[in-house]
Structure formats: C-alpha cells, structure tokens
Motif scaffolding. Structure first.
Motif, PDB file in Angstrom:
ATOM      1  N   VAL A   1      -4.581  -2.143   6.201  1.00 14.74           N
ATOM      2  CA  VAL A   1      -4.226  -2.985   5.057  1.00 14.74           C
ATOM      3  C   VAL A   1      -2.901  -2.464   4.487  1.00 14.74           C
ATOM      4  O   VAL A   1      -2.845  -1.402   3.865  1.00 14.74           O
ATOM      5  CB  VAL A   1      -5.338  -2.971   3.989  1.00 14.74           C
TER       6      VAL A   1
ATOM      7  N   PRO B   1      -5.080 -10.289   1.859  1.00  9.46           N
ATOM      8  CA  PRO B   1      -4.652  -8.963   2.325  1.00  9.46           C
ATOM      9  C   PRO B   1      -3.639  -9.079   3.462  1.00  9.46           C
ATOM     10  O   PRO B   1      -3.668 -10.035   4.240  1.00  9.46           O
ATOM     11  CB  PRO B   1      -5.955  -8.324   2.824  1.00  9.46           C
TER      12      PRO B   1
ATOM     13  N   GLY C   1     -10.460  -5.892   2.662  1.00  9.04           N
ATOM     14  CA  GLY C   1      -9.680  -6.475   3.763  1.00  9.04           C
ATOM     15  C   GLY C   1      -9.960  -7.952   3.931  1.00  9.04           C
ATOM     16  O   GLY C   1      -9.906  -8.488   5.037  1.00  9.04           O
ATOM     17  N   LYS C   2     -10.249  -8.622   2.806  1.00  6.94           N
ATOM     18  CA  LYS C   2     -10.607 -10.053   2.852  1.00  6.94           C
ATOM     19  C   LYS C   2      -9.877 -10.802   1.748  1.00  6.94           C
ATOM     20  O   LYS C   2      -9.600 -10.237   0.676  1.00  6.94           O
ATOM     21  CB  LYS C   2     -12.118 -10.230   2.604  1.00  6.94           C
TER      22      LYS C   2
ATOM     23  N   ILE D   1      -2.808  -7.540   6.769  1.00  8.64           N
ATOM     24  CA  ILE D   1      -3.457  -6.654   7.743  1.00  8.64           C
ATOM     25  C   ILE D   1      -2.698  -6.693   9.057  1.00  8.64           C
ATOM     26  O   ILE D   1      -2.481  -7.767   9.624  1.00  8.64           O
ATOM     27  CB  ILE D   1      -4.931  -7.054   7.957  1.00  8.64           C
TER      28      ILE D   1
ATOM     29  N   THR E   1       0.832  -1.204   0.000  1.00  7.85           N
ATOM     30  CA  THR E   1       0.000   0.000   0.000  1.00  7.85           C
ATOM     31  C   THR E   1       0.874   1.266   0.000  1.00  7.85           C
ATOM     32  O   THR E   1       1.784   1.395   0.821  1.00  7.85           O
ATOM     33  CB  THR E   1      -0.899   0.018   1.259  1.00  7.85           C
TER      34      THR E   1
ATOM     35  N   SER F   1      -9.497  -6.956  -2.912  1.00 11.82           N
ATOM     36  CA  SER F   1      -9.087  -7.573  -1.645  1.00 11.82           C
ATOM     37  C   SER F   1      -8.590  -6.508  -0.663  1.00 11.82           C
ATOM     38  O   SER F   1      -8.897  -6.551   0.533  1.00 11.82           O
ATOM     39  CB  SER F   1      -7.982  -8.607  -1.913  1.00 11.82           C
ATOM     40  N   ALA F   2      -7.839  -5.533  -1.192  1.00 15.79           N
ATOM     41  CA  ALA F   2      -7.293  -4.470  -0.326  1.00 15.79           C
ATOM     42  C   ALA F   2      -8.422  -3.625   0.271  1.00 15.79           C
ATOM     43  O   ALA F   2      -8.404  -3.290   1.458  1.00 15.79           O
ATOM     44  CB  ALA F   2      -6.330  -3.596  -1.128  1.00 15.79           C
TER      45      ALA F   2
END
Ligand code: SME
Length: 166
Positions: free
Chosen positions: A130, A123, A95-96, A125, A56, A91-92
């Motif tokens: 994220v 992701p 968050g899954k 986390i 990120t 996904s980002a």
C-alpha cells in the motif's frame, strides 16, 4: 464560478480512464502525475470539495506508518494521518476502497473541511504494497455510487500503471 461543461453526475468512466492515460503519457514522475491526476478528477467530476493523494511514509515517532499529504485540489488538509486512523488510514490498513455515504456517521472520521459530507478513499496498491491512498470528498451526502467506485478504481489503476514510485 468556473463551470466545466463536461462535468456530469454520470461520467463516462471508460473515457476518463483514457483521459488519465493521455494526460500522463510521456511522464512517469510521481509528483507530476499525481498533480495532473488530482486536477483531472477535481475538474471532471461534479460536486467535489477535495480530491488528492496521501502517500505512505514511516511514522515520525515509534514504529508503523503514516499517510503524508501529496498533490491535491481543494482546501488545505491534514498533513499526516496515522495508518488505521480516519477513513484514509482505514483504507490503507485494509487495502480496500472505502465509500462513506455520511462522514458524520463514520467512527473516527477526520474532518479536514467542514463542507465534506461523503467520501471515497481508494488505496494505491503496487506489487502488494500500500503506497498511499487517493481521497475524494463531496459536500453532497451519499455522492459516490457503485458505478463511481468501479470507475474511480479503474482511473487509479491507470494512474498506477503510468507512474513510478521509486
Ligand atoms: N476525511 C479523511 C481525512 C482526509 S481529508 O478529508 C482531506 C479521513 O477521515 O481519513
């Protein structure tokens, strides 16, 4: 062609989780650990054509965040993906973990390598943030089972535990 005799369609994920800990032991650097982790995944799991990280970062224009490619194994890929775009960006944002059985049926899928037919994105986390995603592509349709999802999430968790992002 290099053939790793330990490669298997039904890998022992408890063993792989310990191998992640062992490969990363004594080092917490992000780039080093991400490189080692992507190499371990790519070398150990069968039928993959890409495995690697996107981290990120701030978007270059305007507001929001992008995913910027990090250490990986496979062909050169898209360098930057906006949050919300493709499987990785979805996904980002959510968050899954996302498992895609057929990437050609996923709206907005970004084709970096035409060999890819299925994909899993997990992701990264930490403390609710994220920090990126780990993306794995396969030329085989429906390559990633529920067992793969759970096992790869455990491997990624071991990577996150053993790695500093700051
Ligand atoms: N297919 C991904 C893009 C990354 S590459 O596969 C390495 C996506 O749709 O997000």
């Amino acid at each position: 062609m290099h053939i790793n005799p330990e490669r298997s369609d039904r890998p022992d994920y408890a063993l792989l989780e310990r191998q992640v800990e062992s490969v990363l032991e004594g080092e917490r650097s992000l780039i080093a650990n991400a490189a080692q982790f992507s190499a371990l995944v790519y070398d150990t799991l069968a039928d993959l054509n890409w495995a690697g990280f996107y981290f990120t970062v701030a978007a270059r224009k305007g507001e929001g965040q992008d995913l910027l490619v990090g250490p990986f194994q496979g062909k050169p890929a898209c360098a930057r993906i906006a949050f919300g775009r493709g499987v990785c960006g979805t996904s980002a944002v959510e968050g899954k973990t996302i498992v895609v059985a057929d990437v050609h049926a996923f709206p907005g899928h970004i084709a970096c390598d035409s060999a890819s037919n299925s994909e899993i994105v997990i992701p990264l986390i930490k403390d609710g943030a994220v920090l990126g995603v780990f993306d794995i592509d396969s030329p085989v349709l429906n390559r990633f089972s529920e067992e793969d999802r759970a096992g790869l999430e455990r491997m990624v968790a071991a990577f996150l535990d053993g790695t500093d992002f700051s």
